[in-house]
Design an enzyme around this catalytic site. Structure first.
Site, PDB file in Angstrom:
ATOM      1  N   ASP A 183       0.847  -1.195   0.000  1.00 17.12           N
ATOM      2  CA  ASP A 183       0.000   0.000   0.000  1.00 17.12           C
ATOM      3  C   ASP A 183       0.890   1.256   0.000  1.00 17.12           C
ATOM      4  O   ASP A 183       1.785   1.379   0.848  1.00 17.12           O
ATOM      5  CB  ASP A 183      -0.870  -0.047   1.274  1.00 17.12           C
ATOM      6  CG  ASP A 183      -1.981   0.978   1.273  1.00 17.12           C
ATOM      7  OD1 ASP A 183      -2.436   1.380   0.183  1.00 17.12           O
ATOM      8  OD2 ASP A 183      -2.412   1.363   2.385  1.00 17.12           O
ATOM      9  N   HIS A 184       0.650   2.161  -0.925  1.00 18.78           N
ATOM     10  CA  HIS A 184       1.376   3.441  -0.992  1.00 18.78           C
ATOM     11  C   HIS A 184       2.903   3.308  -1.033  1.00 18.78           C
ATOM     12  O   HIS A 184       3.606   4.030  -0.301  1.00 18.78           O
ATOM     13  CB  HIS A 184       0.980   4.364   0.179  1.00 18.78           C
ATOM     14  CG  HIS A 184      -0.432   4.830   0.101  1.00 18.78           C
ATOM     15  ND1 HIS A 184      -0.863   5.801  -0.777  1.00 18.78           N
ATOM     16  CD2 HIS A 184      -1.536   4.443   0.781  1.00 18.78           C
ATOM     17  CE1 HIS A 184      -2.167   5.986  -0.633  1.00 18.78           C
ATOM     18  NE2 HIS A 184      -2.606   5.164   0.303  1.00 18.78           N
TER      19      HIS A 184
END
Ligand code: G3H
Ligand code: 13P
Ligand code: ZN
Length: 309
Positions: free
Chosen positions: A82-83
């Site tokens: 994520d990210h």
């Protein structure tokens, strides 16, 4: 069943007008609660790990916990970064067994975002891993990057075809009014469905991702406030809006804050009501159960991913 990529999950979700939940994981109880919910609801699921989660729990510990969860589960599970904000962290996760990575170049210029995303896509695809890119900026806090309300910029539908074509990404996160955390709207919640429709028109059949999609369950906010917390202004994305987005091109819906709230509510209540207890299992068990119930609720009432394995 071994870890899978999101390719087949997204194809089916797009066709079927539902979305796959991508839930952030940091420890054993969260991984167990989410995968048990997916197992009971016969739902595909994405477990996602942020840079902060890797720092907190250590890559190897997370991988081994997820390996165990996958052995105990027979629904499709994808493991997603994520990210990710650099090529290096994406490469580490690709080399380390993830099946999907996000390269978040949304704080760069359009051209720099394309360059960085393309670099990650090339390496990921050589290794059988899929990539999520991001175009447009969410309000609020994304990992270490602080984007103020003022700076927040919605995705420009005129840019999405060029971005997808030049980078080769497999899915695209867009900004249509959601933000991270438990305080998403000061006034009435509003999402730019007009932008989503435009994006869908420009990229027919292409999976779109919605970040910042926790609904901030009122029951959990009340419990936290009742037992010594103070998050009265918390407000999330109404579930009806998420349902609508899932029936459109949105195939992946990111949820972290709802899990945090569920766990915190359960822990606060358990400790407040049982002042003589001091065995962590006595508050971690209800925390795991409460988060499992919220994940099941999402799968059945919001995402529509139940029974889709
Ligand atoms: O969007 C970010 C996720 O909620 C992960 O948050 O960076 O605090 O782990 P974190
Ligand atoms: P929430 O803070 O709304 O749960 O969003 C999580 C997210 O987008 C993770 O990438
Ligand atoms: Zn996010």
């Amino acid at each position: 069943m071994p870890l899978v990529t999101t390719t087949e999950m997204f194809e089916k979700a797009y066709e079927g007008g539902y979305a796959i939940g991508a839930f952030n994981v940091n420890n054993m109880e969260i991984i167990q609660g989410i995968t048990e919910a997916a197992q009971e609801e016969k739902s595909p699921v994405i477990l996602q790990v942020s840079a902060g989660a890797r720092k907190y729990a250590n890559h190897t510990y997370l991988m081994k916990l997820i390996e165990a969860a996958v052995i105990e589960t027979d629904v499709p599970v994808a493991l997603h970064l994520d990210h990710g904000d650099t090529f290096e962290i994406c490469k580490t996760c690709i080399d380390g067994g993830f099946t999907s990575v996000m390269i978040d170049g949304s704080h760069h210029s359009f051209d720099e975002n394309i360059q960085l995303t393309k670099q990650v896509v090339e390496y990921a695809h050589e290794n059988g891993v899929v990539v999520e890119g991001e175009l447009g900026r969410l309000a609020g806090i994304e990992d270490d990057v602080n984007v103020s309300d003022v700076d927040a910029s919605f995705t420009n539908p005129d840019q999405v075809e060029e971005f997808v074509e030049r980078t080769g990404v497999d899915s695209l996160a867009i900004a249509i009014g959601t933000s991270h955390g438990a305080f998403k709207f000061k006034g009435e919640p509003r999402l730019r469905f007009d932008i989503l429709k435009e994006v869908q028109k420009r990229l027919p059949g292409f999976p779109i991702v919605l970040h910042g999609a926790s609904s901030v369950t009122p029951e959990h906010v009340e419990t936290i406030n009742k037992y010594g917390g103070n998050i009265s202004n918390a407000k999330g994305v109404p579930e009806s809006m998420l349902r609508e987005a899932a029936s459109m091109a949105v195939c992946k819906i990111n949820i972290d804050s709802d899990i945090r709230l569920a766990m915190t509510a359960a822990v606060r209540k358990q400790i407040a009501e049982n002042p003589t207890q001091f065995d962590p299992r006595q508050f971690l068990s209800p925390a795991r159960e409460t988060l499992k119930q919220i994940v099941k609720h999402k799968m059945v009432n919001v995402l529509g991913s139940h029974g889709k394995v």
